[in-house]
Design an enzyme around this catalytic site. Structure first.
Site, PDB file in Angstrom:
ATOM      1  N   ASP A  46      24.092  64.649 -32.855  1.00 47.53           N
ATOM      2  CA  ASP A  46      24.323  64.834 -31.416  1.00 47.53           C
ATOM      3  C   ASP A  46      25.668  65.538 -31.302  1.00 47.53           C
ATOM      4  O   ASP A  46      26.714  64.933 -31.520  1.00 47.53           O
ATOM      5  CB  ASP A  46      24.354  63.469 -30.718  1.00 47.53           C
ATOM      6  N   LYS A 112      31.899  73.005 -25.953  1.00 50.42           N
ATOM      7  CA  LYS A 112      30.456  73.175 -25.783  1.00 50.42           C
ATOM      8  C   LYS A 112      30.108  73.854 -24.458  1.00 50.42           C
ATOM      9  O   LYS A 112      29.084  74.516 -24.336  1.00 50.42           O
ATOM     10  CB  LYS A 112      29.792  71.804 -25.863  1.00 50.42           C
ATOM     11  N   GLU A 211      18.214  67.011 -25.952  1.00 51.48           N
ATOM     12  CA  GLU A 211      18.828  65.675 -25.941  1.00 51.48           C
ATOM     13  C   GLU A 211      17.917  64.612 -25.290  1.00 51.48           C
ATOM     14  O   GLU A 211      17.743  63.530 -25.850  1.00 51.48           O
ATOM     15  CB  GLU A 211      20.194  65.727 -25.243  1.00 51.48           C
ATOM     16  N   ASP A 234      21.418  61.334 -17.910  1.00 47.80           N
ATOM     17  CA  ASP A 234      22.500  61.454 -18.905  1.00 47.80           C
ATOM     18  C   ASP A 234      23.831  61.776 -18.224  1.00 47.80           C
ATOM     19  O   ASP A 234      24.056  62.890 -17.769  1.00 47.80           O
ATOM     20  CB  ASP A 234      22.117  62.551 -19.912  1.00 47.80           C
TER      21      ASP A 234
HETATM   22  P1  ADP Z   1      29.081  63.630 -23.995  1.00 46.69           P
HETATM   23  O1  ADP Z   1      27.606  63.511 -24.056  1.00 46.69           O
HETATM   24  O2  ADP Z   1      29.555  64.490 -22.871  1.00 46.69           O
HETATM   25  O3  ADP Z   1      29.687  64.014 -25.298  1.00 46.69           O
HETATM   26  P2  ADP Z   1      29.401  60.716 -23.971  1.00 46.69           P
HETATM   27  O4  ADP Z   1      27.997  60.358 -23.777  1.00 46.69           O
HETATM   28  O5  ADP Z   1      29.993  60.404 -25.278  1.00 46.69           O
HETATM   29  O6  ADP Z   1      29.691  62.233 -23.589  1.00 46.69           O
HETATM   30  O7  ADP Z   1      30.238  60.016 -22.810  1.00 46.69           O
HETATM   31  C1  ADP Z   1      31.616  60.066 -22.756  1.00 46.69           C
HETATM   32  C2  ADP Z   1      32.073  59.446 -21.460  1.00 46.69           C
HETATM   33  O8  ADP Z   1      31.651  58.110 -21.401  1.00 46.69           O
HETATM   34  C3  ADP Z   1      33.580  59.444 -21.275  1.00 46.69           C
HETATM   35  O9  ADP Z   1      33.897  59.885 -19.973  1.00 46.69           O
HETATM   36  C4  ADP Z   1      33.938  57.984 -21.406  1.00 46.69           C
HETATM   37  O10 ADP Z   1      35.074  57.650 -20.625  1.00 46.69           O
HETATM   38  C5  ADP Z   1      32.700  57.334 -20.873  1.00 46.69           C
HETATM   39  N1  ADP Z   1      32.569  55.936 -21.289  1.00 46.69           N
HETATM   40  C6  ADP Z   1      32.525  55.445 -22.556  1.00 46.69           C
HETATM   41  N2  ADP Z   1      32.435  54.106 -22.541  1.00 46.69           N
HETATM   42  C7  ADP Z   1      32.411  53.734 -21.231  1.00 46.69           C
HETATM   43  C8  ADP Z   1      32.349  52.472 -20.556  1.00 46.69           C
HETATM   44  N3  ADP Z   1      32.276  51.322 -21.219  1.00 46.69           N
HETATM   45  N4  ADP Z   1      32.365  52.474 -19.194  1.00 46.69           N
HETATM   46  C9  ADP Z   1      32.441  53.626 -18.524  1.00 46.69           C
HETATM   47  N5  ADP Z   1      32.515  54.840 -19.094  1.00 46.69           N
HETATM   48  C10 ADP Z   1      32.502  54.896 -20.434  1.00 46.69           C
HETATM   49 MG    MG Z   2      25.770  63.517 -24.685  1.00 43.12          MG
END
Ligand code: ADP
Ligand code: MG
Length: 650
Positions: A46, A112, A211, A234
């Site tokens: 991912d 990205k 995804e 998502d």
């Molecule tokens: P991406 O797909 O864009 O790479 P992710 O799915 O990894 O992103 O999500 C990252 C986001 O999730 C960040 O903004 C982070 O602050 C948020 N995040 C991670 N854990 C939590 C949580 N427990 N509560 C709220 N937001 C969260």
């Molecule tokens: Mg993602």
């Protein structure tokens, strides 16, 4: 429940006690792995805007690679060092992210967003990069790092190289092939750019998978032999998308494999967890915090906001510290404030959901399942809003920030051709249950039960006025919770204060055809409820299942004895409490000789309870049983007198 109310179980930190009402469950069983091929394993990746992960399918289901005490997530951040007119990666992932505010001119995050786009295209929208946008070779969008052009392909390649390294050191062998996920809305150029980045990193991208499709695969959807319509919501760090897709079984379309067809996708490439972080900072400022004066100060506050947001999950309030100019400030955030900060963004995601449904020509009622993806869907208010919008509970059992990588690993195994029967669920390999007071395991669903299945059981509290019950969900064959595998914990709060044993807590286990376990606890009088979802067998290898089975046989007798001692203690403590209460009321009406005997018997049982509390193994279960029985018999008189007394009074 059978024992209720004379022998109640459960308490604040333990939970319900009762015997299993039996039945059934599922799990992805009998899977192979994606090693073994002559050319090495195929991993699933991912490659996220904010975070990236690599995973592989094992016998026990997909597993994220590279788990360390610091976690398994690789932030999609690269720090470059510039020399001789070239930029090379100096730090990738966590280190680069943590030092981002120290090296703002050399650190690239969220590359990205630029991948596969033209420089001309990106000029028209603001992407919020701290580095200057530039034009790369053939007019592609790029960034400038201290005078040197860095393409998003290069950044993606540096991230993929790091993920490859993580995979190789975890698996202990070279890795050259991967399945990589991209957003459903990525066009051909963006997909091609992803492939190019993989090649630069020494990886062959055998498939580029959407995804949302990967998320559906991680849950094992597509096994039901009928078409299913899925919504994948998502919400990541900086982007939001919602995808409506149909899974059409192979036999319906006459192909060898199930078909995942994207009907519509909608979203917002500038909407995500980052916005919520900034809104939290805005809230602090409106509550009196001084406006930050430098970019570094602002970055520090945003980081504190993110920490507070993540930590808040199931608490009412958190306090974070941050440096603000010369001062060290304490910043608090409550669950309500977080929900308010997130609300406008959540509302915008729902607007996109409406759009996606209408583009797909479908309605909420035609959606069979809703899957949550992205770290930001951990927010309670997001979950609630999605459930309300789609009129059903979304799937949340798999970590929303890991589910795409897990699904990519499943796809990798399919591509590898070694698993066609992939997620065929048959039976649950290990029993499922909950911890009861004193640390025993009450099984609700027995091992080898078929799927789908349900079971429920009544439990109660063990202390007067107890308003919270902790439900600890377990998997395993042993009699004691400590020897079983913990699947998750949740609290049922807000039970109105009642005497011990009176609240009626119905705990229901449901395992659906995908093997996803939902546990729901409801207190009947108040209607208070709480729930959790988990995927029982993931994370356990076939060897582990075998070992746990073997141990359960080896330790069966020993465990049973300890379980018995624990139960005796729980019930005795409650009996002692009731006897003491009755005795206090009617002592004057009783023969002093009888009272003496009763008190001696109580002391004996109390001593056994105390020893059992220290070490249940050190107590002779039979002796304990006899002592308790003696007390049961002796105490009849005091209860009789007490009841007669209270009848006379009323
Ligand atoms: P991406 O797909 O864009 O790479 P992710 O799915 O990894 O992103 O999500 C990252 C986001 O999730 C960040 O903004 C982070 O602050 C948020 N995040 C991670 N854990 C939590 C949580 N427990 N509560 C709220 N937001 C969260
Ligand atoms: Mg993602």
């Amino acid at each position: 429940m059978e024992r209720h109310p004379t022998q109640p179980p459960s308490q604040t930190s333990g939970a319900p006690a009762a015997s299993p009402a039996a039945s059934t469950v599922a799990s992805p069983a009998g899977q192979g792995d994606s090693h073994g091929a002559a050319r090495g394993p195929i991993v699933g990746i991912d490659l996220g805007t904010t975070n990236s992960l690599v995973a592989i399918l094992t016998d026990a289901g997909p597993r994220i690679l590279g788990a360390t005490p610091n976690g398994d997530i690789v932030p999609s951040v690269v720090r470059y060092a510039v020399g001789d007119g070239v930029a090379h990666a100096e730090a990738v992932g966590r280190v680069a992210r943590e030092t981002q505010s120290t090296y703002p001119s050399r650190t690239i995050a969220s590359a990205k967003r630029l991948l596969g786009r033209s420089a001309a295209e990106t000029r028209t929208f603001s992407l919020g990069f701290s580095l200057p946008l530039a034009e790369g070779p053939r007019g592609i969008a790029a960034l400038e790092v201290e005078g040197v052009i860095v393409t998003p392909q290069q950044v993606a390649a540096d991230l993929l190289r790091e993920l490859r390294r993580v995979a190789e050191s975890d698996l202990g062998c070279p890795v050259h092939r991967a399945v990589i996920t991209v957003p459903a809305y990525f066009d051909d150029a963006q997909r091609q750019a992803t492939r190019d980045a993989a090649r630069l990193a020494g990886l062959e991208a055998l498939r580029i998978v959407n995804e949302p499709t990967a998320a559906a695969l991680a849950y094992g959807f597509g096994q039901s032999r009928r078409s299913e319509r899925i919504a994948v919501y998502d919400l990541g760090g900086g982007t939001f998308d919602v995808t409506i897709l149909d899974i059409v079984p192979a036999e319906e379309i006459g192909t060898g494999a199930d078909c995942f067809q994207v009907l519509a996708t909608a979203g917002d490439t500038a909407l995500g967890g980052d916005d919520i972080d900034r809104a939290i900072v805005g809230h602090w400022i409106s509550a009196g915090l001084a406006e930050p004066t430098t970019a570094a100060e602002r970055a520090e506050l945003v980081a504190a906001a993110e920490r507070a947001k993540v930590v808040l999950v199931d608490r009412a309030v958190v306090v974070e510290r941050a440096r603000c100019g010369e001062n060290d400030v304490a910043l608090s955030l409550t669950a309500d404030e977080l929900a308010t900060a997130a609300a406008p963004f959540v509302e915008r995601t729902l607007a996109a959901c409406r759009r996606a449904l209408s583009d797909a020509g479908t309605t909420v009622r035609e959606i069979d399942r809703v899957v949550l993806v992205g770290g930001s869907t951990r927010l309670v208010s997001v979950r609630a809003a999605v459930a309300r919008f789609f009129e059903r509970e979304p799937y949340v059992a798999l970590d929303p920030d890991r589910v795409v990588a897990l699904g990519a690993a499943v796809q990798a195994a399919i591509v590898g051709g070694n698993r066609k029967d992939l997620l065929l669920l048959d039976v649950i390999p290990l029993s499922l249950g909950i911890e009861t007071v004193g640390g025993a395991m009450a099984k609700l669903i027995m091992r080898n039960s078929p799927i789908p299945s349900k079971a429920h059981e009544h439990f109660s509290t063990s202390k007067d006025g107890q308003t919270n019950v902790r439900i600890h969900v377990l998997q395993g064959e042993r009699e004691l919770a400590q020897h079983c595998r913990s699947l998750g914990v949740f609290d049922l709060r807000g039970i109105p204060p009642m005497p011990a044993g009176i609240p009626q807590i119905d705990v229901a286990f449901t395992v659906d055809q995908n093997g996803v376990l939902s546990v729901r606890a409801v207190e009947k009088r108040s209607g208070r409820e709480a729930s959790i979802q988990v995927v029982p067998s993931y994370g356990l290898s076939a060897d582990e299942v075998e070992r746990m089975e073997r141990e359960s046989v080896e330790h069966a007798r020993d465990d049973m004895t300890v379980h018995r001692v624990i139960d005796l203690r729980v019930h005795s403590e409650l009996d002692l409490k009731w006897i003491s209460e009755a005795l206090a009321r009617v002592r004057a009406a009783l023969d002093p000789v009888y009272v003496g005997e009763l008190e001696a018997s109580m002391t004996a049982v109390r001593a056994l309870c105390a020893s059992a509390a220290v070490d249940p193994r050190g107590v002779d279960a039979n002796q304990f049983h006899q002592a308790k029985q003696a007390l049961d018999v002796l105490s009849m008189r005091v209860h009789e007198v007490s009841i007669t007394e209270s009848l006379r009074k009323s």
